[in-house]
Design a protein around this motif. Sequence first.
Motif, PDB file in Angstrom:
ATOM      1  N   ILE A 139      45.754  39.712  37.278  1.00 40.13           N
ATOM      2  CA  ILE A 139      45.072  41.571  38.116  1.00 40.13           C
ATOM      3  C   ILE A 139      45.626  40.868  39.794  1.00 40.13           C
ATOM      4  N   LYS A 140      46.220  39.459  39.881  1.00 40.08           N
ATOM      5  CA  LYS A 140      46.935  39.421  41.609  1.00 40.08           C
ATOM      6  C   LYS A 140      48.251  39.655  41.131  1.00 40.08           C
ATOM      7  N   LEU A 141      48.752  38.855  39.637  1.00 36.89           N
ATOM      8  CA  LEU A 141      50.466  39.398  40.011  1.00 36.89           C
ATOM      9  C   LEU A 141      50.960  40.435  39.422  1.00 36.89           C
ATOM     10  N   LEU A 142      50.248  41.694  38.899  1.00 31.71           N
ATOM     11  CA  LEU A 142      50.260  42.664  38.682  1.00 31.71           C
ATOM     12  C   LEU A 142      50.215  43.565  40.735  1.00 31.71           C
ATOM     13  N   ALA A 143      49.559  43.219  41.195  1.00 35.39           N
ATOM     14  CA  ALA A 143      48.981  42.834  42.891  1.00 35.39           C
ATOM     15  C   ALA A 143      50.735  43.279  43.776  1.00 35.39           C
ATOM     16  N   GLN A 144      51.209  42.043  43.256  1.00 36.51           N
ATOM     17  CA  GLN A 144      52.343  40.982  43.783  1.00 36.51           C
ATOM     18  C   GLN A 144      53.254  42.674  42.801  1.00 36.51           C
ATOM     19  N   PRO A 181      38.474  34.244  35.451  1.00 40.04           N
ATOM     20  CA  PRO A 181      39.806  33.727  35.857  1.00 40.04           C
ATOM     21  C   PRO A 181      41.166  34.028  35.799  1.00 40.04           C
ATOM     22  N   SER A 182      41.554  34.254  34.361  1.00 39.57           N
ATOM     23  CA  SER A 182      42.906  34.690  33.869  1.00 39.57           C
ATOM     24  C   SER A 182      42.619  36.418  33.863  1.00 39.57           C
ATOM     25  N   GLN A 183      41.641  36.839  34.026  1.00 43.06           N
ATOM     26  CA  GLN A 183      42.198  38.586  34.075  1.00 43.06           C
ATOM     27  C   GLN A 183      42.457  38.547  35.696  1.00 43.06           C
ATOM     28  N   ILE A 184      41.387  37.517  36.382  1.00 43.58           N
ATOM     29  CA  ILE A 184      42.070  37.927  38.038  1.00 43.58           C
ATOM     30  C   ILE A 184      43.385  37.631  38.811  1.00 43.58           C
ATOM     31  N   SER A 185      43.717  36.348  37.675  1.00 42.94           N
ATOM     32  CA  SER A 185      44.790  35.796  38.515  1.00 42.94           C
ATOM     33  C   SER A 185      46.230  37.442  37.507  1.00 42.94           C
ATOM     34  N   MET A 217      37.567  42.815  44.137  1.00 44.42           N
ATOM     35  CA  MET A 217      37.485  43.887  42.830  1.00 44.42           C
ATOM     36  C   MET A 217      37.005  42.758  41.965  1.00 44.42           C
ATOM     37  N   ALA A 218      38.135  42.771  40.945  1.00 42.74           N
ATOM     38  CA  ALA A 218      38.251  42.041  40.167  1.00 42.74           C
ATOM     39  C   ALA A 218      36.642  40.780  40.080  1.00 42.74           C
ATOM     40  N   GLU A 219      36.702  39.559  41.105  1.00 37.43           N
ATOM     41  CA  GLU A 219      35.832  39.118  41.141  1.00 37.43           C
ATOM     42  C   GLU A 219      34.297  39.496  41.178  1.00 37.43           C
ATOM     43  N   ALA A 220      34.235  41.332  41.450  1.00 37.79           N
ATOM     44  CA  ALA A 220      32.746  41.955  41.543  1.00 37.79           C
ATOM     45  C   ALA A 220      32.659  42.090  40.187  1.00 37.79           C
ATOM     46  N   GLU A 258      42.837  47.426  34.605  1.00 34.74           N
ATOM     47  CA  GLU A 258      43.366  46.726  35.941  1.00 34.74           C
ATOM     48  C   GLU A 258      44.049  47.953  36.504  1.00 34.74           C
ATOM     49  N   CYS A 259      45.120  48.747  35.723  1.00 36.08           N
ATOM     50  CA  CYS A 259      45.812  49.794  36.483  1.00 36.08           C
ATOM     51  C   CYS A 259      44.690  50.619  37.338  1.00 36.08           C
ATOM     52  N   ARG A 260      43.180  50.832  36.682  1.00 34.34           N
ATOM     53  CA  ARG A 260      42.612  51.663  38.252  1.00 34.34           C
ATOM     54  C   ARG A 260      41.640  50.572  38.935  1.00 34.34           C
ATOM     55  N   ILE A 261      41.715  49.659  39.204  1.00 29.55           N
ATOM     56  CA  ILE A 261      41.218  48.649  39.386  1.00 29.55           C
ATOM     57  C   ILE A 261      42.540  48.628  40.924  1.00 29.55           C
ATOM     58  N   LEU A 262      43.528  48.058  40.834  1.00 25.89           N
ATOM     59  CA  LEU A 262      45.079  48.216  41.002  1.00 25.89           C
ATOM     60  C   LEU A 262      44.822  49.326  42.279  1.00 25.89           C
ATOM     61  N   ALA A 263      44.915  50.805  41.733  1.00 33.39           N
ATOM     62  CA  ALA A 263      44.645  51.762  42.167  1.00 33.39           C
ATOM     63  C   ALA A 263      43.652  52.117  43.039  1.00 33.39           C
ATOM     64  N   LEU A 264      42.336  51.461  43.469  1.00 30.52           N
ATOM     65  CA  LEU A 264      41.549  51.633  43.634  1.00 30.52           C
ATOM     66  C   LEU A 264      41.723  51.039  45.377  1.00 30.52           C
ATOM     67  N   VAL A 265      42.068  50.090  45.087  1.00 30.82           N
ATOM     68  CA  VAL A 265      42.614  48.932  46.324  1.00 30.82           C
ATOM     69  C   VAL A 265      44.047  49.520  47.115  1.00 30.82           C
ATOM     70  N   ASP A 266      44.915  49.979  45.709  1.00 31.93           N
ATOM     71  CA  ASP A 266      46.344  50.467  46.876  1.00 31.93           C
ATOM     72  C   ASP A 266      46.158  52.021  47.650  1.00 31.93           C
TER      73      ASP A 266
END
Length: 113
Positions: free
Chosen positions: A15-20, A9-13, A1-4, A96-104
């Motif tokens: 967000i991946k860390l946040l997801a983990q 790349p730093s932001q995506i990294s 989603m972050a890529e879309a 970033e939290c809104r993205i995580l909420a959608l993915v979760d």
Amino acid sequence: MAEALDMSPSQISCIKLLAQYHDIGQVGISDAVLFKKGKLNSQERLQIERHPEIGYRIARLSPKLLPIADWILRHHEWWNGQGYPCGLAGEDIPLECRILALVDAYNAMTSNR
């Protein structure tokens, strides 16, 4: 989603860390509450709602997690302002939290968890 969303790349990294690690604060919640079958009572719900703050404190102590500590704190905020622990609403919630909420939410609807 972050890529879309054409994030860097730093932001995506991050967000991946946040997801983990967004739920790392659950280490401070008793297993009896975390794995309880059925509905939580009000005291148990309060315990669960503490996990973002616990996770925030843990992340602030880790050089690896420090960049995402504020997002860990805010990852259960809701668009309507009824989330926790800060009661943020709408665009006051970090993207970033809104993205995580959608993915979760998608993950919850498409998997057995």
